[in-house]
Design a protein around this motif. Structure first.
Motif, PDB file in Angstrom:
ATOM      1  N   LEU A 131      11.883  23.061 108.867  1.00  0.00           N
ATOM      2  CA  LEU A 131      12.856  22.716 109.633  1.00  0.00           C
ATOM      3  C   LEU A 131      12.608  21.391 110.380  1.00  0.00           C
ATOM      4  O   LEU A 131      13.532  20.628 110.662  1.00  0.00           O
ATOM      5  CB  LEU A 131      12.962  23.943 110.684  1.00  0.00           C
ATOM      6  CG  LEU A 131      14.268  23.969 111.324  1.00  0.00           C
ATOM      7  CD1 LEU A 131      15.437  24.295 110.432  1.00  0.00           C
ATOM      8  CD2 LEU A 131      13.923  25.485 112.374  1.00  0.00           C
ATOM      9  N   GLU A 132      11.324  21.178 110.790  1.00  0.00           N
ATOM     10  CA  GLU A 132      10.991  19.770 111.434  1.00  0.00           C
ATOM     11  C   GLU A 132      11.285  18.789 110.480  1.00  0.00           C
ATOM     12  O   GLU A 132      11.784  17.824 110.627  1.00  0.00           O
ATOM     13  CB  GLU A 132       9.601  19.945 111.841  1.00  0.00           C
ATOM     14  CG  GLU A 132       9.166  21.027 112.843  1.00  0.00           C
ATOM     15  CD  GLU A 132       9.441  20.305 114.211  1.00  0.00           C
ATOM     16  OE1 GLU A 132       9.622  18.980 114.313  1.00  0.00           O
ATOM     17  OE2 GLU A 132       9.385  21.214 115.324  1.00  0.00           O
ATOM     18  N   LEU A 133      10.984  18.800 109.103  1.00  0.00           N
ATOM     19  CA  LEU A 133      11.136  17.829 108.168  1.00  0.00           C
ATOM     20  C   LEU A 133      12.710  17.523 108.046  1.00  0.00           C
ATOM     21  O   LEU A 133      12.832  16.300 107.637  1.00  0.00           O
ATOM     22  CB  LEU A 133      10.479  18.069 106.980  1.00  0.00           C
ATOM     23  CG  LEU A 133       8.982  18.026 106.944  1.00  0.00           C
ATOM     24  CD1 LEU A 133       8.377  18.531 105.559  1.00  0.00           C
ATOM     25  CD2 LEU A 133       8.527  16.708 107.535  1.00  0.00           C
ATOM     26  N   SER A 134      13.416  18.688 108.065  1.00  0.00           N
ATOM     27  CA  SER A 134      15.043  18.341 107.848  1.00  0.00           C
ATOM     28  C   SER A 134      15.669  17.963 108.997  1.00  0.00           C
ATOM     29  O   SER A 134      16.865  17.836 108.772  1.00  0.00           O
ATOM     30  CB  SER A 134      15.327  19.882 107.303  1.00  0.00           C
ATOM     31  OG  SER A 134      15.416  20.793 108.189  1.00  0.00           O
ATOM     32  N   LEU A 161      22.065  14.984 109.836  1.00  0.00           N
ATOM     33  CA  LEU A 161      22.051  16.522 109.615  1.00  0.00           C
ATOM     34  C   LEU A 161      22.294  16.795 108.217  1.00  0.00           C
ATOM     35  O   LEU A 161      23.452  16.142 107.829  1.00  0.00           O
ATOM     36  CB  LEU A 161      22.833  17.439 110.619  1.00  0.00           C
ATOM     37  CG  LEU A 161      22.496  17.378 112.185  1.00  0.00           C
ATOM     38  CD1 LEU A 161      23.234  18.168 113.013  1.00  0.00           C
ATOM     39  CD2 LEU A 161      21.227  17.819 112.209  1.00  0.00           C
ATOM     40  N   VAL A 162      21.542  17.638 107.481  1.00  0.00           N
ATOM     41  CA  VAL A 162      21.836  18.023 106.284  1.00  0.00           C
ATOM     42  C   VAL A 162      21.788  19.314 105.992  1.00  0.00           C
ATOM     43  O   VAL A 162      20.787  20.183 106.529  1.00  0.00           O
ATOM     44  CB  VAL A 162      20.869  17.063 105.118  1.00  0.00           C
ATOM     45  CG1 VAL A 162      21.415  17.632 103.802  1.00  0.00           C
ATOM     46  CG2 VAL A 162      21.145  15.873 105.158  1.00  0.00           C
ATOM     47  N   GLY A 163      22.690  20.183 105.571  1.00  0.00           N
ATOM     48  CA  GLY A 163      22.815  21.723 105.255  1.00  0.00           C
ATOM     49  C   GLY A 163      23.185  22.346 106.446  1.00  0.00           C
ATOM     50  O   GLY A 163      23.980  21.709 107.266  1.00  0.00           O
ATOM     51  N   THR A 164      23.007  23.340 106.624  1.00  0.00           N
ATOM     52  CA  THR A 164      23.877  24.538 107.550  1.00  0.00           C
ATOM     53  C   THR A 164      22.860  24.231 108.674  1.00  0.00           C
ATOM     54  O   THR A 164      21.877  24.236 108.827  1.00  0.00           O
ATOM     55  CB  THR A 164      23.601  25.918 107.157  1.00  0.00           C
ATOM     56  OG1 THR A 164      24.239  25.902 105.692  1.00  0.00           O
ATOM     57  CG2 THR A 164      24.127  26.853 108.006  1.00  0.00           C
ATOM     58  N   LEU A 165      23.944  24.418 109.771  1.00  0.00           N
ATOM     59  CA  LEU A 165      23.290  24.294 111.249  1.00  0.00           C
ATOM     60  C   LEU A 165      23.504  25.348 111.902  1.00  0.00           C
ATOM     61  O   LEU A 165      24.568  25.921 112.376  1.00  0.00           O
ATOM     62  CB  LEU A 165      24.101  23.301 112.127  1.00  0.00           C
ATOM     63  CG  LEU A 165      23.845  22.785 113.493  1.00  0.00           C
ATOM     64  CD1 LEU A 165      22.344  22.288 113.443  1.00  0.00           C
ATOM     65  CD2 LEU A 165      24.696  21.749 114.070  1.00  0.00           C
ATOM     66  N   ASP A 166      22.332  26.227 111.989  1.00  0.00           N
ATOM     67  CA  ASP A 166      22.242  27.339 112.748  1.00  0.00           C
ATOM     68  C   ASP A 166      21.424  27.324 114.050  1.00  0.00           C
ATOM     69  O   ASP A 166      20.986  26.304 114.536  1.00  0.00           O
ATOM     70  CB  ASP A 166      21.614  28.528 111.893  1.00  0.00           C
ATOM     71  CG  ASP A 166      20.081  28.242 111.583  1.00  0.00           C
ATOM     72  OD1 ASP A 166      19.472  27.154 112.205  1.00  0.00           O
ATOM     73  OD2 ASP A 166      19.758  28.653 110.596  1.00  0.00           O
ATOM     74  N   ILE A 186      23.611   9.333 118.324  1.00  0.00           N
ATOM     75  CA  ILE A 186      24.379   9.540 117.328  1.00  0.00           C
ATOM     76  C   ILE A 186      23.910  10.880 116.376  1.00  0.00           C
ATOM     77  O   ILE A 186      23.101  10.763 115.827  1.00  0.00           O
ATOM     78  CB  ILE A 186      24.578   8.510 116.258  1.00  0.00           C
ATOM     79  CG1 ILE A 186      25.241   7.131 116.885  1.00  0.00           C
ATOM     80  CG2 ILE A 186      25.473   8.722 114.912  1.00  0.00           C
ATOM     81  CD1 ILE A 186      24.957   5.851 116.237  1.00  0.00           C
ATOM     82  N   ILE A 187      24.863  11.825 116.242  1.00  0.00           N
ATOM     83  CA  ILE A 187      24.667  13.127 115.304  1.00  0.00           C
ATOM     84  C   ILE A 187      25.754  12.924 114.445  1.00  0.00           C
ATOM     85  O   ILE A 187      26.822  13.154 114.470  1.00  0.00           O
ATOM     86  CB  ILE A 187      24.960  14.304 116.400  1.00  0.00           C
ATOM     87  CG1 ILE A 187      24.050  14.329 117.529  1.00  0.00           C
ATOM     88  CG2 ILE A 187      24.857  15.677 115.363  1.00  0.00           C
ATOM     89  CD1 ILE A 187      24.438  15.443 118.625  1.00  0.00           C
ATOM     90  N   ASP A 188      25.051  12.733 113.145  1.00  0.00           N
ATOM     91  CA  ASP A 188      25.603  12.489 111.930  1.00  0.00           C
ATOM     92  C   ASP A 188      25.650  13.697 111.071  1.00  0.00           C
ATOM     93  O   ASP A 188      24.695  14.401 110.649  1.00  0.00           O
ATOM     94  CB  ASP A 188      25.103  11.226 111.064  1.00  0.00           C
ATOM     95  CG  ASP A 188      25.885  10.972 109.762  1.00  0.00           C
ATOM     96  OD1 ASP A 188      26.878  10.664 109.975  1.00  0.00           O
ATOM     97  OD2 ASP A 188      25.457  11.319 108.982  1.00  0.00           O
ATOM     98  N   ILE A 189      27.169  14.383 110.865  1.00  0.00           N
ATOM     99  CA  ILE A 189      26.965  15.411 110.096  1.00  0.00           C
ATOM    100  C   ILE A 189      27.710  15.193 108.871  1.00  0.00           C
ATOM    101  O   ILE A 189      28.126  16.296 108.076  1.00  0.00           O
ATOM    102  CB  ILE A 189      28.221  16.278 110.861  1.00  0.00           C
ATOM    103  CG1 ILE A 189      29.451  15.909 111.078  1.00  0.00           C
ATOM    104  CG2 ILE A 189      27.410  16.771 112.442  1.00  0.00           C
ATOM    105  CD1 ILE A 189      30.379  16.919 111.732  1.00  0.00           C
ATOM    106  N   THR A 190      27.279  14.051 108.260  1.00  0.00           N
ATOM    107  CA  THR A 190      28.054  13.526 106.615  1.00  0.00           C
ATOM    108  C   THR A 190      27.244  14.808 105.811  1.00  0.00           C
ATOM    109  O   THR A 190      27.992  15.120 104.734  1.00  0.00           O
ATOM    110  CB  THR A 190      27.409  12.379 106.394  1.00  0.00           C
ATOM    111  OG1 THR A 190      28.117  11.375 107.392  1.00  0.00           O
ATOM    112  CG2 THR A 190      28.002  12.058 104.978  1.00  0.00           C
ATOM    113  N   ALA A 233      30.122  22.303 105.855  1.00  0.00           N
ATOM    114  CA  ALA A 233      31.363  22.853 106.506  1.00  0.00           C
ATOM    115  C   ALA A 233      31.053  22.969 107.965  1.00  0.00           C
ATOM    116  O   ALA A 233      30.001  23.316 108.479  1.00  0.00           O
ATOM    117  CB  ALA A 233      31.538  24.227 105.837  1.00  0.00           C
ATOM    118  N   VAL A 234      31.970  22.791 108.666  1.00  0.00           N
ATOM    119  CA  VAL A 234      32.005  22.996 110.188  1.00  0.00           C
ATOM    120  C   VAL A 234      32.944  24.187 110.333  1.00  0.00           C
ATOM    121  O   VAL A 234      34.148  24.101 110.309  1.00  0.00           O
ATOM    122  CB  VAL A 234      32.288  21.825 110.838  1.00  0.00           C
ATOM    123  CG1 VAL A 234      32.571  21.935 112.215  1.00  0.00           C
ATOM    124  CG2 VAL A 234      31.647  20.565 110.683  1.00  0.00           C
TER     125      VAL A 234
END
Length: 282
Positions: free
Chosen positions: A152-155, A170-175, A199-203, A207-208
């Motif tokens: 989680l830290e690395l991701s 950010l990559v993957g699901t955000l929980d 900047i929070i990048d959600i590329t 899905a959101v």
């Protein structure tokens, strides 16, 4: 099990140590099939047997008795070590259950009284084997939990893009758990760098939905409380349509289609107006 019976069992183990250990060791080595050396298995076996005898001499009647504290500690350490090395539960518990092979051999040569005593000892070995299995499961759960936290830290890296500008790609699901890590790392980086823009990048977020949006808003609010302005980048057409369909409101939070656009906007807010080409060095 009365103290006298426990002492008698200890005497049997001491008197027949060679016979019991031989059958026990053969079974362990055969089961592990090269996962450990015979010398290492013999050393572990000797430690277990010594601790078992000491516990019986001290009047131990049940596995959870204080007399077996040292034995339980030894088995817990062995289980944890095997879990870290990738052993299976069977390969770990066999180190205890294989003791029964030696006891069976002794029982076949003894009289009725010895057989009765050994039956009680077999039940004790079963309890010790179950304790070993439970210790292994607990150790493996702990290892999995630690590895998950490390991943989680690395991701969720926080990178400094420019003087006064940091980004969280950010990559993957955000929980919920990941949101907490993002918040902590982002806030810590804002303090360390004195940055005024995040900047929070959600590329890389596939899905959101409403839950993901709530997590993003919490992160933005936390950054704002630290005095940093936030931009959410990576708003793809599909993401934008989903946000509109769900009725999600980002309020006055600035959003951009790409990370490059968000960086340009942050630099202009700092009074360093630049063209996208200049910022990206092209």
């Amino acid at each position: 099990m009365p103290a006298a019976d426990a002492a008698r069992l200890a005497a049997i183990l001491e008197d027949r140590t060679a016979d019991i250990s031989a059958a026990w060791l053969d079974r362990v080595v055969a089961e592990l099939q090269g996962r450990t050396t015979r010398a290492e298995a013999q050393r572990e076996q000797a430690e277990i047997l010594d601790a078992l005898v000491d516990g019986l001499k001290a009047g131990g009647e049940r596995v959870d008795a204080p007399a077996f504290d040292a034995l339980r500690g030894l088995l817990a350490e062995l289980s944890a070590a095997r879990a870290r090395l990738g052993f299976t539960p069977r390969e770990t518990a066999v180190g205890v259950f294989a003791l029964k092979e030696g006891l069976y051999a002794v029982a076949g040569e003894g009289d009725a009284a010895d057989v009765a005593d050994l039956t009680a000892l077999l039940r004790l070995v079963d309890d010790l084997g179950l304790f070993t299995f439970e210790s292994f499961a607990a150790a493996r759960e702990s290892i999995i939990s630690e590895q998950a936290e490390q991943l989680l830290e690395l991701s969720t890296p926080v990178v400094k893009l420019w003087e006064g500008v940091v980004a969280v790609p950010l990559v993957g699901t955000l929980d919920s758990a990941r949101t907490q890590v993002v918040m902590e790392k982002l806030l810590q980086t804002l303090v360390e760098t004195g940055s005024e823009h995040a900047i929070i990048d959600i590329t890389g977020v596939p899905a959101v939905d409403t839950q993901v949006a709530q997590h993003l808003l919490k992160t933005v609010v936390a950054a704002r409380l630290m005095g940093a302005e936030c931009t959410i980048s990576g708003i793809r057409p599909q993401i934008a349509q989903t946000i509109v369909a769900l009725g999600i409101e980002f309020g006055d939070i600035r959003t951009k289609a790409t990370l490059a656009d968000a960086l340009v906007a942050a630099l202009r807010s700092n009074g360093a107006a630049r063209t996208p080409a200049a910022v990206l060095g092209v």
